[in-house]
Design a protein around this motif. Structure first.
Motif, PDB file in Angstrom:
ATOM      1  N   UNK A 142       0.809  -1.215   0.000  1.00 25.34           N
ATOM      2  CA  UNK A 142       0.000   0.000   0.000  1.00 25.34           C
ATOM      3  C   UNK A 142       0.842   1.265   0.000  1.00 25.34           C
ATOM      4  N   UNK A 143       2.054   1.195   0.597  1.00 24.70           N
ATOM      5  CA  UNK A 143       2.924   2.377   0.632  1.00 24.70           C
ATOM      6  C   UNK A 143       3.877   2.447  -0.558  1.00 24.70           C
ATOM      7  N   UNK A 144       3.915   1.377  -1.347  1.00 25.23           N
ATOM      8  CA  UNK A 144       4.837   1.331  -2.471  1.00 25.23           C
ATOM      9  C   UNK A 144       6.261   1.026  -2.060  1.00 25.23           C
ATOM     10  N   UNK A 145       6.457   0.617  -0.802  1.00 24.63           N
ATOM     11  CA  UNK A 145       7.809   0.358  -0.314  1.00 24.63           C
ATOM     12  C   UNK A 145       8.464  -0.813  -1.060  1.00 24.63           C
ATOM     13  N   UNK A 146       7.638  -1.782  -1.461  1.00 20.38           N
ATOM     14  CA  UNK A 146       8.207  -2.955  -2.131  1.00 20.38           C
ATOM     15  C   UNK A 146       8.918  -2.567  -3.427  1.00 20.38           C
ATOM     16  N   UNK A 147       8.525  -1.418  -4.032  1.00 20.74           N
ATOM     17  CA  UNK A 147       9.206  -0.955  -5.243  1.00 20.74           C
ATOM     18  C   UNK A 147      10.555  -0.318  -4.892  1.00 20.74           C
ATOM     19  N   UNK A 148      10.601   0.347  -3.754  1.00 23.05           N
ATOM     20  CA  UNK A 148      11.844   1.004  -3.325  1.00 23.05           C
ATOM     21  C   UNK A 148      12.884  -0.017  -2.876  1.00 23.05           C
ATOM     22  N   UNK A 149      12.429  -1.038  -2.136  1.00 28.92           N
ATOM     23  CA  UNK A 149      13.358  -2.052  -1.607  1.00 28.92           C
ATOM     24  C   UNK A 149      12.752  -3.437  -1.817  1.00 28.92           C
ATOM     25  N   UNK A 150      12.759  -3.918  -3.059  1.00 26.71           N
ATOM     26  CA  UNK A 150      12.109  -5.207  -3.326  1.00 26.71           C
ATOM     27  C   UNK A 150      12.770  -6.381  -2.614  1.00 26.71           C
ATOM     28  N   UNK A 151      14.091  -6.365  -2.499  1.00 26.67           N
ATOM     29  CA  UNK A 151      14.792  -7.490  -1.863  1.00 26.67           C
ATOM     30  C   UNK A 151      14.464  -7.540  -0.380  1.00 26.67           C
ATOM     31  N   UNK A 152      14.570  -6.374   0.295  1.00 32.96           N
ATOM     32  CA  UNK A 152      14.238  -6.321   1.715  1.00 32.96           C
ATOM     33  C   UNK A 152      12.773  -6.698   1.956  1.00 32.96           C
ATOM     34  N   UNK A 153      11.916  -6.216   1.114  1.00 29.82           N
ATOM     35  CA  UNK A 153      10.489  -6.542   1.255  1.00 29.82           C
ATOM     36  C   UNK A 153      10.262  -8.048   1.151  1.00 29.82           C
ATOM     37  N   UNK A 154      10.978  -8.677   0.222  1.00 34.10           N
ATOM     38  CA  UNK A 154      10.823 -10.119   0.029  1.00 34.10           C
ATOM     39  C   UNK A 154      11.315 -10.894   1.255  1.00 34.10           C
ATOM     40  N   UNK A 155      12.497 -10.527   1.757  1.00 34.77           N
ATOM     41  CA  UNK A 155      13.050 -11.249   2.908  1.00 34.77           C
ATOM     42  C   UNK A 155      12.230 -11.018   4.174  1.00 34.77           C
ATOM     43  N   UNK A 156      11.753  -9.797   4.367  1.00 30.13           N
ATOM     44  CA  UNK A 156      10.897  -9.532   5.510  1.00 30.13           C
ATOM     45  C   UNK A 156       9.618 -10.373   5.432  1.00 30.13           C
ATOM     46  N   UNK A 157       9.084 -10.467   4.223  1.00 28.95           N
ATOM     47  CA  UNK A 157       7.865 -11.267   4.045  1.00 28.95           C
ATOM     48  C   UNK A 157       8.115 -12.725   4.418  1.00 28.95           C
TER      49      UNK A 157
END
Length: 381
Positions: A39-54
């Motif tokens: 919703x914040x678009x953060x996954x576009x800014x940091x896709x790798x971090x977003x994936x690992x956090x998930x």
């Protein structure tokens, strides 16, 4: 029921309530990060971090759901290992969230979602306090581990100096509220538990003979009707023993009814100790008569049990005022495979005929019903 039994009941109730209350929260934990990052678009800014956090959040969440949904199989076999696994998974999940909250509050790359994560931290802590309170110690550890990293982040970061005292205040508030919730939960449990115990006692009184503590005649009639229907459906043997203490009137006449009552309790105890199958129903049929309903029991086995009861009563005299009274009993045995064309009264009638035969043949013996006994004259008193 002892305090230890009550404590065990409370622990088991708390375990199962914890499971029910945990499931919605675990599901939210699994989807919370993807929702925020998406919703914040953060996954576009940091896709790798977003994936690992998930991954870090979803995998423990799935493990917790597997643990919770296997409770019905796991818990009865080994509740201690179930509780240990519950604590490890819950606190581990909390620690992962706590570390992620710390990273998002201290790393400039997460500035766009810091406010959302802070709101989520407070929401999760408040939700855990109210929903997981059946296990107060685990809940306290859970929210402490969850909030501690963010508290440390605010303590060392001058730009977030307000964060530590705010989180500490919230933690203290949740501690107070959690304690109150826990006390209310315990009081509600014990109130419900005591009401249930009283209800069970009242139900027991309605089906128990007050003198012998065996089942009463009313419960005998109800059970026989149920076992008769079961026998019709499954076409299994249903046996009945009618037991009469020989010359019991003499005991009452010679020693009084109080001694007669003690004598009846003595006989009832011996019958209970001899007829040990959990499926059997032992009842005081009336006066000095007892009855035993034996589902799925052949006439040979029923006869053998009747002989055992007769022998045990004969070898265990009743003592009153230093005088031993030798008790003997006459027992009638009947067995039928129930069917729709006859009623359970037929089984009672057959056992009654066999009982009179036992009395006619000198008492202190067991008789098995045979059709040839139907014309027996009942002149025995």
């Amino acid at each position: 029921m002892t305090n230890k039994d009550e404590g065990l009941q409370l622990q088991q109730r708390a375990d199962h309530d914890f499971v029910k209350r945990s499931i919605p929260g675990v599901i939210i934990f699994i989807i919370a990060w993807p929702i925020i990052a998406g919703s914040t678009g953060f996954y576009k800014t940091a896709p790798v971090l977003s994936f690992y956090f998930a991954l870090l959040l979803i995998i423990p969440g799935i493990l917790r759901l597997v643990h919770l949904f296997t409770t019905r199989f796991w818990y009865p076999k080994n509740p201690d290992s179930w509780r240990l696994t519950l604590a490890i998974l819950a606190l581990g999940h909390s620690a992962i969230w706590g570390i992620i909250f710390y990273i998002t509050l201290t790393d400039a790359r997460f500035e766009s979602i810091q406010q959302a994560m802070l709101i989520l931290l407070i929401a999760i802590s408040c939700g855990a306090t109210s929903s997981l309170i059946p296990k107060p110690r685990l809940t306290l550890a859970y929210i402490t581990i969850l909030m501690l990293p963010s508290f440390i982040a605010g303590f060392y970061d001058s730009t977030d100096a307000f964060l530590s005292p705010m989180l500490f205040g919230i933690w203290c508030y949740l501690l107070i509220i959690g304690h109150r919730y826990s006390e209310e939960y315990r009081r509600a449990f014990y109130t419900e538990y005591q009401l249930q115990q009283r209800q069970e006692e009242l139900e027991k009184l309605t089906i128990t003979d007050a003198l012998t503590q065996l089942y009463n005649r009313s419960h005998f009639d109800t059970t026989l009707a149920l076992q008769w229907q079961y026998g019709i459906r499954h076409q299994t043997d249903l046996s009945l023993l009618l037991i009469d203490l020989d010359h019991f009137k003499r005991v009452n006449d010679q020693y009084g009814h109080l001694v007669g009552d003690r004598c009846l309790r003595h006989a009832a105890d011996i019958i209970k100790q001899t007829a040990k199958r959990s499926t059997d129903t032992i009842a005081r049929y009336g006066g000095e008569e007892f009855a035993i309903i034996l589902p799925n029991c052949s006439e040979q086995n029923a006869y053998a049990l009747a002989e055992s009861i007769r022998e045990e009563l004969a070898r265990a005299p009743f003592t009153v005022d230093g005088v031993e009274l030798n008790l003997t009993t006459s027992i009638g045995v009947a067995c039928i495979v129930p069917n729709q064309t006859i009623s359970s009264d037929k089984l009672i009638k057959n056992a009654d005929i066999a009982l009179y035969k036992a009395k006619d043949t000198g008492r202190n013996n067991v008789q098995l019903y045979q059709p040839s006994l139907d014309n027996l004259k009942r002149n025995t008193v």
